[in-house]
Design an enzyme around this catalytic site. Structure first.
Site, PDB file in Angstrom:
ATOM      1  N   GLY A 167       6.242  -3.960 -14.915  1.00  0.00           N
ATOM      2  CA  GLY A 167       5.828  -2.564 -14.676  1.00  0.00           C
ATOM      3  C   GLY A 167       4.232  -2.564 -14.594  1.00  0.00           C
ATOM      4  O   GLY A 167       3.904  -3.760 -14.014  1.00  0.00           O
ATOM      5  N   TYR A 206      11.072  -1.426  -8.889  1.00  0.00           N
ATOM      6  CA  TYR A 206      11.799  -0.729  -7.780  1.00  0.00           C
ATOM      7  C   TYR A 206      12.504  -1.485  -6.847  1.00  0.00           C
ATOM      8  O   TYR A 206      13.021  -1.173  -5.782  1.00  0.00           O
ATOM      9  CB  TYR A 206      10.646   0.141  -7.077  1.00  0.00           C
ATOM     10  CG  TYR A 206       9.597  -0.538  -6.367  1.00  0.00           C
ATOM     11  CD1 TYR A 206       9.653  -1.341  -5.487  1.00  0.00           C
ATOM     12  CD2 TYR A 206       8.431   0.247  -6.772  1.00  0.00           C
ATOM     13  CE1 TYR A 206       8.428  -1.913  -4.945  1.00  0.00           C
ATOM     14  CE2 TYR A 206       7.208  -0.451  -6.402  1.00  0.00           C
ATOM     15  CZ  TYR A 206       7.215  -1.447  -5.057  1.00  0.00           C
ATOM     16  OH  TYR A 206       6.288  -1.930  -4.697  1.00  0.00           O
ATOM     17  N   PHE A 239       0.883  -1.125  -0.063  1.00  0.00           N
ATOM     18  CA  PHE A 239      -0.016   0.090  -0.176  1.00  0.00           C
ATOM     19  C   PHE A 239       1.041   1.432   0.002  1.00  0.00           C
ATOM     20  O   PHE A 239       2.045   1.352   0.440  1.00  0.00           O
ATOM     21  CB  PHE A 239      -0.964  -0.122   1.344  1.00  0.00           C
ATOM     22  CG  PHE A 239      -0.358  -0.294   2.342  1.00  0.00           C
ATOM     23  CD1 PHE A 239       0.385   0.470   3.264  1.00  0.00           C
ATOM     24  CD2 PHE A 239      -0.526  -1.544   3.071  1.00  0.00           C
ATOM     25  CE1 PHE A 239       0.995   0.101   4.492  1.00  0.00           C
ATOM     26  CE2 PHE A 239      -0.013  -1.946   4.265  1.00  0.00           C
ATOM     27  CZ  PHE A 239       0.815  -1.017   5.025  1.00  0.00           C
ATOM     28  N   ARG A 267      -5.153  -0.337  -3.910  1.00  0.00           N
ATOM     29  CA  ARG A 267      -3.984   0.063  -3.129  1.00  0.00           C
ATOM     30  C   ARG A 267      -3.097   1.287  -3.439  1.00  0.00           C
ATOM     31  O   ARG A 267      -2.687   1.923  -2.550  1.00  0.00           O
ATOM     32  CB  ARG A 267      -3.452  -1.003  -2.418  1.00  0.00           C
ATOM     33  CG  ARG A 267      -4.346  -2.057  -1.823  1.00  0.00           C
ATOM     34  CD  ARG A 267      -3.547  -3.383  -1.111  1.00  0.00           C
ATOM     35  NE  ARG A 267      -4.457  -4.241  -0.583  1.00  0.00           N
ATOM     36  CZ  ARG A 267      -5.219  -5.056  -1.116  1.00  0.00           C
ATOM     37  NH1 ARG A 267      -5.346  -5.420  -2.488  1.00  0.00           N
ATOM     38  NH2 ARG A 267      -6.229  -5.966  -0.290  1.00  0.00           N
TER      39      ARG A 267
END
Ligand code: HXC
Ligand code: NAP
Length: 287
Positions: free
Chosen positions: A196, A154, A104, A206
């Site tokens: 991605g 990430y 989240f 979320r």
């Protein structure tokens, strides 16, 4: 773009694959394609009714066999139970897709330590739990196996506002690469996919709630200017689960339309320079 299944019929025939978080979203889409390619499928997550409904739908859509099993990846004993129940039903296990996740958005300083730990526990501890249980089982029985772990881009860039997820996914990537070396001698491969944005109810509700989504268009960050199609991801996952990728080990494959590089390249924002401005610059240079 081609959103047909890529691999030939029967590519996963005779294989049994466990997909964590397989009742919804991307796990469900990848599982469906594994079934279409002939695999037996085990889907796990916390919510048994969701799994049972998905299993019924997937069996009728594909004609394959699906075993839905409740399992919180934070609980090692529940994973051991999934492994033994799968073996009773289907025999040897060939692949594990570590796909379950929790996430989240939040400024990090607003998170309680319990909130931070919840995400790390699902993503990193959950993946390490499943990996340890399945890996030990394969090694003890002298069976080969394939791990495929879903991370994100990430995992290596980090990302503000999803810090627990970024830290945990980075850990999953490090584990993937480490075990690719350590367990190759047992015939166990480990790879990862970094997707991605692929629209799913779980992620969008979320990470991009309406009031945030109205602030910017996430497609603008993607050089190919669209989101991913689930079948595009399923094609890649099925390849990495199949014997066609037997020489791919320790790899993370990004499937994001170029999104993370768009943010990384020093001069990428020069996209906003118009043709007229480039013409003017050229004239000045020549002059
Ligand atoms: C701040 C939050 C929060 C939020 C929960 N918490 N949601 N804090 N912002 N939005 C806090 C709670 O207050 C609590 O802390 C602690 O976190 C645990 O919350 P629970 O609700 O008890 O946890 P649990 O029931 O285990 O649910 C886990 C969950 C939930 C992660 C919070 O969202 C979930 O079930 N998610 C599963 C599916 C999911 O997240 N899918 C998206 C994956 S997408 P306190 O201190 O109050 O006790 C993804 C995409 C990545 O990973 C890349 C995209 C490009
Ligand atoms: P999703 O539908 O919410 O999938 C997450 C799944 O994990 C759910 O089925 C959930 O089921 C399960 N899960 C959560 N906590 C669990 C736990 N403790 N134990 C077992 N299962 C648990 O979201 P998604 O978008 O398809 O995400 C799937 C994967 O793709 C995740 O790893 C995510 O990080 C990754 N990803 C997604 C995107 C994207 O754009 N969608 C991009 C990059 C990476 P229950 O609630 O029933 O437990």
């Amino acid at each position: 773009m081609n959103t047909n299944g890529m691999l030939k019929e029967g590519t996963l025939e005779g294989k049994t694959i466990i997909v964590t978080g397989g009742g919804t979203g991307l796990g469900r889409s990848m599982g469906k394609y594994f079934l279409e390619l002939g695999a037996n499928l085990v889907i796990t997550s916390r919510k048994l009714p969701v799994l049972e409904e998905t299993a019924k739908a997937l069996e009728s859509e594909t004609g394959g066999k699906v075993l839905p099993l409740a399992c919180d990846v934070r609980n090692y004993e529940e994973i051991e139970n999934v492994i033994s129940t799968t073996e009773e039903k289907f025999g040897q296990i060939h692949g594990v897709l570590n796909n379950a996740a929790g996430n989240f958005i939040s400024p990090t300083e607003r998170l309680s330590h319990r909130a931070f730990n919840t995400v790390v526990d699902i993503v990193l501890r959950g993946t390490s739990n499943f990996t340890l249980a399945a890996g030990k089982n394969w090694i003890e029985k002298k069976q080969k196996g394939t791990f495929l772990n879903i991370v994100t881009t990430y995992s290596w860039t980090g990302s503000a506002y999803v810090v627990p997820s970024a830290a945990a996914k980075a850990g999953v990537l490090a584990m993937t690469r480490s075990l690719a070396v350590e367990w190759a001698k047992y015939g166990i491969r480990s790879n990862a996919i970094a997707p991605g944005p692929f629209p799913t109810e779980g992620a969008w509700s979320r990470l991009l709630p309406d009031n945030i989504a109205n602030l910017f268009d996430p497609k603008n960050k993607i050089p190919v200017q669209r989101f991913g199609e689930h079948q595009e991801l399923a094609n890649l996952a099925a390849y990495l689960m199949s014997d066609f990728s037997a020489y791919v080990n320790g790899e993370v494959i990004t499937i994001d339309g170029g999104e993370w590089l768009q943010g990384a390249g020093e001069f990428n924002q020069l996209d906003m320079v118009t043709k007229e401005m480039w013409d003017m610059l050229e004239m000045m240079r020549k002059g």
